[in-house]
Design an enzyme around this catalytic site. Structure first.
Site, PDB file in Angstrom:
ATOM      1  N   LEU A  75       0.801  -1.223   0.000  1.00  0.00           N
ATOM      2  CA  LEU A  75       0.000   0.000   0.000  1.00  0.00           C
ATOM      3  C   LEU A  75       0.840   1.283   0.000  1.00  0.00           C
ATOM      4  O   LEU A  75       0.299   2.378   0.155  1.00  0.00           O
ATOM      5  CB  LEU A  75      -0.967  -0.011   1.190  1.00  0.00           C
ATOM      6  N   CYS A  76       2.149   1.148  -0.181  1.00  0.00           N
ATOM      7  CA  CYS A  76       3.010   2.333  -0.289  1.00  0.00           C
ATOM      8  C   CYS A  76       2.848   2.966  -1.669  1.00  0.00           C
ATOM      9  O   CYS A  76       2.696   2.266  -2.664  1.00  0.00           O
ATOM     10  CB  CYS A  76       4.479   1.952  -0.110  1.00  0.00           C
ATOM     11  N   HIS A  77       2.917   4.280  -1.694  1.00  0.00           N
ATOM     12  CA  HIS A  77       2.853   5.007  -2.960  1.00  0.00           C
ATOM     13  C   HIS A  77       4.218   5.035  -3.616  1.00  0.00           C
ATOM     14  O   HIS A  77       5.241   5.045  -2.938  1.00  0.00           O
ATOM     15  CB  HIS A  77       2.416   6.458  -2.716  1.00  0.00           C
ATOM     16  N   MET A 111       8.952   4.923   4.935  1.00  0.00           N
ATOM     17  CA  MET A 111       9.078   3.510   4.549  1.00  0.00           C
ATOM     18  C   MET A 111      10.298   3.288   3.659  1.00  0.00           C
ATOM     19  O   MET A 111      10.944   2.240   3.726  1.00  0.00           O
ATOM     20  CB  MET A 111       7.804   3.022   3.859  1.00  0.00           C
ATOM     21  N   GLU A 112      10.628   4.275   2.838  1.00  0.00           N
ATOM     22  CA  GLU A 112      11.806   4.151   1.974  1.00  0.00           C
ATOM     23  C   GLU A 112      13.083   4.134   2.816  1.00  0.00           C
ATOM     24  O   GLU A 112      13.985   3.332   2.563  1.00  0.00           O
ATOM     25  CB  GLU A 112      11.829   5.289   0.951  1.00  0.00           C
ATOM     26  N   ASP A 126      24.034 -11.446   4.585  1.00  0.00           N
ATOM     27  CA  ASP A 126      24.329 -12.329   3.459  1.00  0.00           C
ATOM     28  C   ASP A 126      25.831 -12.405   3.182  1.00  0.00           C
ATOM     29  O   ASP A 126      26.363 -13.474   2.888  1.00  0.00           O
ATOM     30  CB  ASP A 126      23.593 -11.853   2.207  1.00  0.00           C
TER      31      ASP A 126
END
Length: 159
Positions: A75-77, A111-112, A126
């Site tokens: 739901l992120c733009h 969020m980014e 990793d």
């Protein structure tokens, strides 16, 4: 006092993307942090990693991930990123990762920044897991955000 409503649900409770079409474009920034805990012997081996420099690979991974946040989180733009940076600080028991992101958009860039920090941490894991699989990724969180209707948020310093 009215409780704030969760913005990603409609009146019936269904998941919904927030409509930001009426919001003005404003300058926004966010800073997030993640921590990769590892034993001192793994930290000491970082400069000799056969896969390459883990910090440069993780920096590129974090920047790339920030640019794909709307593909990863449903739901992120999609927003135009003006800048993304990923920095590392060695600590005695691990690596502190700080990611920052900036935009001029109708919605925030938190969020980014958090996605950049998280993916940089996963990339460090990793690149070092051959040395010790007990490495831990801890404390992915927002440190600060500026801009937008809700204004500035700064995480209080831990006591």
């Amino acid at each position: 006092m009215k409780k704030p409503a969760l913005s990603h649900f409609d009146q019936s409770g269904a998941a919904s993307m927030v409509d930001v079409s009426a919001k003005p474009l404003t300058s926004r920034a966010a800073i997030a942090r993640a921590y990769v805990a590892m034993p001192p012997e793994v930290l000491a081996a970082l400069p000799h990693n056969k896969k390459g420099d883990p910090f440069e690979v993780a920096r590129i991974a974090g920047i790339s991930a920030a640019k794909k946040t709307s593909e990863l989180i449903p739901l992120c733009h999609q927003i135009p990123l003006s800048h993304v940076a990923v920095e590392f600080r060695l600590e005695p028991d691990g690596i502190e990762i700080t990611a920052s992101a900036r935009t001029v958009a109708p919605t925030g860039v938190e969020m980014e920044a958090m996605t950049a920090a998280a993916v940089a941490a996963l990339t460090i894991y990793d690149m070092t897991k051959a040395l010790n699989k007990a490495i831990e990724i801890r404390a992915i969180h927002l440190l600060e955000k500026t801009g937008g209707k809700s204004g500035t948020f700064r995480r209080p310093l831990a006591k």
